[in-house]
Design an enzyme around this catalytic site. Structure first.
Site, PDB file in Angstrom:
ATOM      1  CD  GLU A 125      -2.879  -0.630  -0.240  1.00 12.91           C
ATOM      2  OE1 GLU A 125      -3.102   0.532  -0.601  1.00 12.91           O
ATOM      3  OE2 GLU A 125      -3.207  -1.625  -0.922  1.00 12.91           O
ATOM      4  CB  SER A 211      18.221  -6.368  -9.837  1.00 17.95           C
ATOM      5  OG  SER A 211      17.758  -5.490  -8.856  1.00 17.95           O
ATOM      6  CG  HIS A 340       7.130  -9.780 -11.232  1.00 16.10           C
ATOM      7  ND1 HIS A 340       7.881 -10.869 -10.877  1.00 16.10           N
ATOM      8  CD2 HIS A 340       8.020  -8.778 -11.484  1.00 16.10           C
ATOM      9  CE1 HIS A 340       9.172 -10.552 -10.922  1.00 16.10           C
ATOM     10  NE2 HIS A 340       9.270  -9.293 -11.282  1.00 16.10           N
ATOM     11  CB  SER A 341       7.303  -6.008  -8.919  1.00 14.31           C
ATOM     12  OG  SER A 341       7.112  -5.304 -10.143  1.00 14.31           O
TER      13      SER A 341
HETATM   14  C1  LIG Z   1      19.362 -11.351 -15.818  1.00 19.87           C
HETATM   15  C2  LIG Z   1      17.973 -10.775 -15.658  1.00 19.87           C
HETATM   16  N1  LIG Z   1      17.083 -10.883 -16.644  1.00 19.87           N
HETATM   17  C3  LIG Z   1      15.840 -10.365 -16.511  1.00 19.87           C
HETATM   18  C4  LIG Z   1      15.495  -9.713 -15.367  1.00 19.87           C
HETATM   19  C5  LIG Z   1      14.096  -9.129 -15.228  1.00 19.87           C
HETATM   20  N2  LIG Z   1      13.296  -9.954 -14.317  1.00 19.87           N
HETATM   21  C6  LIG Z   1      13.173  -9.629 -13.007  1.00 19.87           C
HETATM   22  S1  LIG Z   1      12.256 -10.731 -12.190  1.00 19.87           S
HETATM   23  C7  LIG Z   1      11.971 -11.674 -13.552  1.00 19.87           C
HETATM   24  C8  LIG Z   1      11.148 -12.932 -13.478  1.00 19.87           C
HETATM   25  C9  LIG Z   1      11.711 -13.956 -12.558  1.00 19.87           C
HETATM   26  O1  LIG Z   1      10.796 -14.995 -12.369  1.00 19.87           O
HETATM   27  P1  LIG Z   1      11.041 -16.185 -11.369  1.00 19.87           P
HETATM   28  O2  LIG Z   1      12.489 -16.530 -11.336  1.00 19.87           O
HETATM   29  O3  LIG Z   1      10.118 -17.287 -11.701  1.00 19.87           O
HETATM   30  O4  LIG Z   1      10.729 -15.591  -9.922  1.00 19.87           O
HETATM   31  P2  LIG Z   1       9.366 -14.997  -9.330  1.00 19.87           P
HETATM   32  O5  LIG Z   1       9.382 -13.527  -9.671  1.00 19.87           O
HETATM   33  O6  LIG Z   1       8.239 -15.728  -9.934  1.00 19.87           O
HETATM   34  O7  LIG Z   1       9.452 -15.170  -7.851  1.00 19.87           O
HETATM   35  C10 LIG Z   1      12.603 -11.106 -14.647  1.00 19.87           C
HETATM   36  C11 LIG Z   1      12.564 -11.655 -16.011  1.00 19.87           C
HETATM   37  C12 LIG Z   1      16.470  -9.613 -14.345  1.00 19.87           C
HETATM   38  N3  LIG Z   1      16.197  -9.034 -13.164  1.00 19.87           N
HETATM   39  N4  LIG Z   1      17.687 -10.170 -14.501  1.00 19.87           N
END
Ligand SMILES: Cc1ncc(C[n+]2csc(CCOP(=O)(O)OP(=O)(O)O)c2C)c(N)n1
Length: 450
Positions: A125, A211, A340-341
């Site tokens: 929030e 990240s 997701h975020s």
């Molecule tokens: C190397 C890299 N590629 C792409 C991203 C962008 N990104 C951030 S989170 C995400 C998805 C990750 O999904 P998952 O590993 O299944 O974890 P969840 O978010 O479902 O917990 C992506 C593609 C990143 N942070 N780092």
């Protein structure tokens, strides 16, 4: 008990190939196995030639010949089974698997899971109102965090992705420090430099989150290798999502940890999505657990919404990882209930009904609550007063964090290297001259002074 589950599942699914060899050979190095096979066949060479007795001599694998052409079929229809202890109503299914945790321990699980949930709601929030810049909730994955964290020793090292705040919470990271990180205020251990939810704590052996996905996986293998050399009975756990498992670094980490025989637990949170990418666009094999045996790793799939199943699997993996110096892979099946975020609107790619199913009918928190209620350990009144009290505690920490000043801007230039280089110190001086000259354009009062 859980050991039996781990090894019998492996046996069923993969005919034990690698592990049978490893076990009968008493964990001897593969080159030794090949040398032995070679010697046996040298004896055969003296006999009249019989091709059925020929053994492959290739150094790359220990296997028999076959005389018919057959490609190995991946089994994705009936995959590796999902280990669980409790059903959705919180009933123990097989009493031999009941970890029989004390009332106090179970209450602690529940309180940590719900406190995480409360913190998530308040910080989510607060982001919606622009008070913090970004946030990621853990909705639906509380059981994977608490169940696994509880099965570890506090000295075990944790490498996380970004959706494992409950692990840190279980270890005793104070609410004030969660808030300080998200607010990037002067109390933040990371000096306000990273985006919210990138926590870390040296005291709690929780390596700071970054990240770029999956980079922690080979790093965890290196750390586990170092811990093995110290011989202090410590393990490493490395969390990642099923999406991150597609990164090249996942392959590197799995293979290094198996070949270097590292005491490491790979903990994959398979929550069905990587942002908007569903698992059927992420992989075509039987999830992540099925990859483990390919690396020579003992692997198991568990119900991530069952905190006891997660606890049992992690406990046993931890015990064996340290005793035998080998990595384990746990794939915890769960569902990412939240977006997701805060930069994502998941209604663009999945139905509300799908989310509601997990939120209302198969949630790790409600499952544990059913278990506690059936034992008379938790009542409606307990629930009401705990919700009120935990919300108050979170709000108080939240308000303290919001009032606190931001770190001194000078800290932008420190820790880039251990010592500041002349170039960086010139940039710092020039920043201060600039801020001094144009101070009416900068919120200098919100920052700690030099
Ligand atoms: C190397 C890299 N590629 C792409 C991203 C962008 N990104 C951030 S989170 C995400 C998805 C990750 O999904 P998952 O590993 O299944 O974890 P969840 O978010 O479902 O917990 C992506 C593609 C990143 N942070 N780092």
């Amino acid at each position: 008990m859980a050991a039996v589950v781990v090894s019998s599942m492996m046996g069923k699914m993969y005919g034990l190939c690698f592990h049978a060899v490893r076990r009968t050979a008493g964990l001897k190095a593969p080159w030794l196995l090949h040398r032995r096979a070679f010697r046996i066949s040298a004896v055969h060479r003296q006999q009249p030639f019989d091709s059925s007795l020929e053994k492959p001599q290739f150094p790359g694998a220990s296997a028999d010949f076959v005389d018919h052409l057959e490609f190995i079929q991946p089994n994705v229809i009936s995959g590796i089974p999902v280990y669980r202890v409790m059903d959705r109503q919180g009933n123990i299914i097989n009493p031999s698997q009941d970890p029989q945790l004390s009332k106090e321990t179970v209450l602690n699980f529940y309180q940590k899971m719900t406190l995480l949930n409360t913190m998530d709601r308040i910080l989510y929030e607060s982001q919606r109102q622009g008070r913090i810049s970004f946030y990621m909730t853990n909705y639906g994955e509380e059981g994977t965090h608490i169940g696994s964290a509880a099965a570890l020793e506090p000295t075990d090292m944790v490498f996380g992705q970004y959706r494992e705040a409950g692990v840190l919470m279980y270890r005793g990271f104070p609410l004030d420090l969660f808030m300080a990180q998200c607010y990037a205020n002067a109390d933040d251990l990371g000096k306000g430099r990273q985006m919210p939810v990138h926590y870390g704590s040296k005291d709690l052996n929780f390596v700071t989150i970054s990240s770029p996905l999956a980079t922690q996986i080979p790093q965890a293998a290196g750390a586990a290798y170092a811990l093995k050399r110290e011989n202090l009975n410590r393990a490493v756990i490395c969390y990642f999502g099923e999406g991150a498992a597609s990164e090249g670094d996942a392959h590197a980490g799995f293979n290094f940890s198996a070949t270097l025989e590292c005491p490491l637990i790979f903990f994959c949170r398979n929550n069905g999505y990587a942002i908007s990418t569903p698992t059927n666009e992420q992989y075509r094999g039987d999830g992540i657990a099925a990859r483990g045996p390919g690396y020579g790793m003992l692997s198991i799939r568990v119900d991530g919404n069952d905190v006891f199943a997660v606890y049992n699997a992690t406990k046993e993996a931890r015990r064996r990882a340290v005793a035998e110096n080998q990595p384990f892979l746990i794939e915890a099946m769960t569902y990412r209930i939240g977006h997701h975020s805060t930069s994502d609107d998941s209604s663009a790619y999945r139905s509300v009904d799908e989310v509601n199913y997990w939120d209302k009918q198969d949630h790790p928190i409600s499952r544990l609550r059913h278990y506690m209620t059936a034992r008379g350990w938790w009542s409606e009144d307990d629930e009401r007063s705990w919700r009120k009290q935990s919300r108050k505690t979170v709000m108080e920490a939240f308000e303290r964090a919001e009032r606190r000043l931001k770190p001194n801007p000078e800290l932008l230039f420190t820790d880039v290297y251990q010592e500041m280089t002349p170039g960086l110190s010139r940039q710092r001086d020039s920043m201060w001259r600039h801020v001094q000259q144009y101070k009416e354009h900068y919120p200098v009062d919100l920052y700690e002074k030099q």
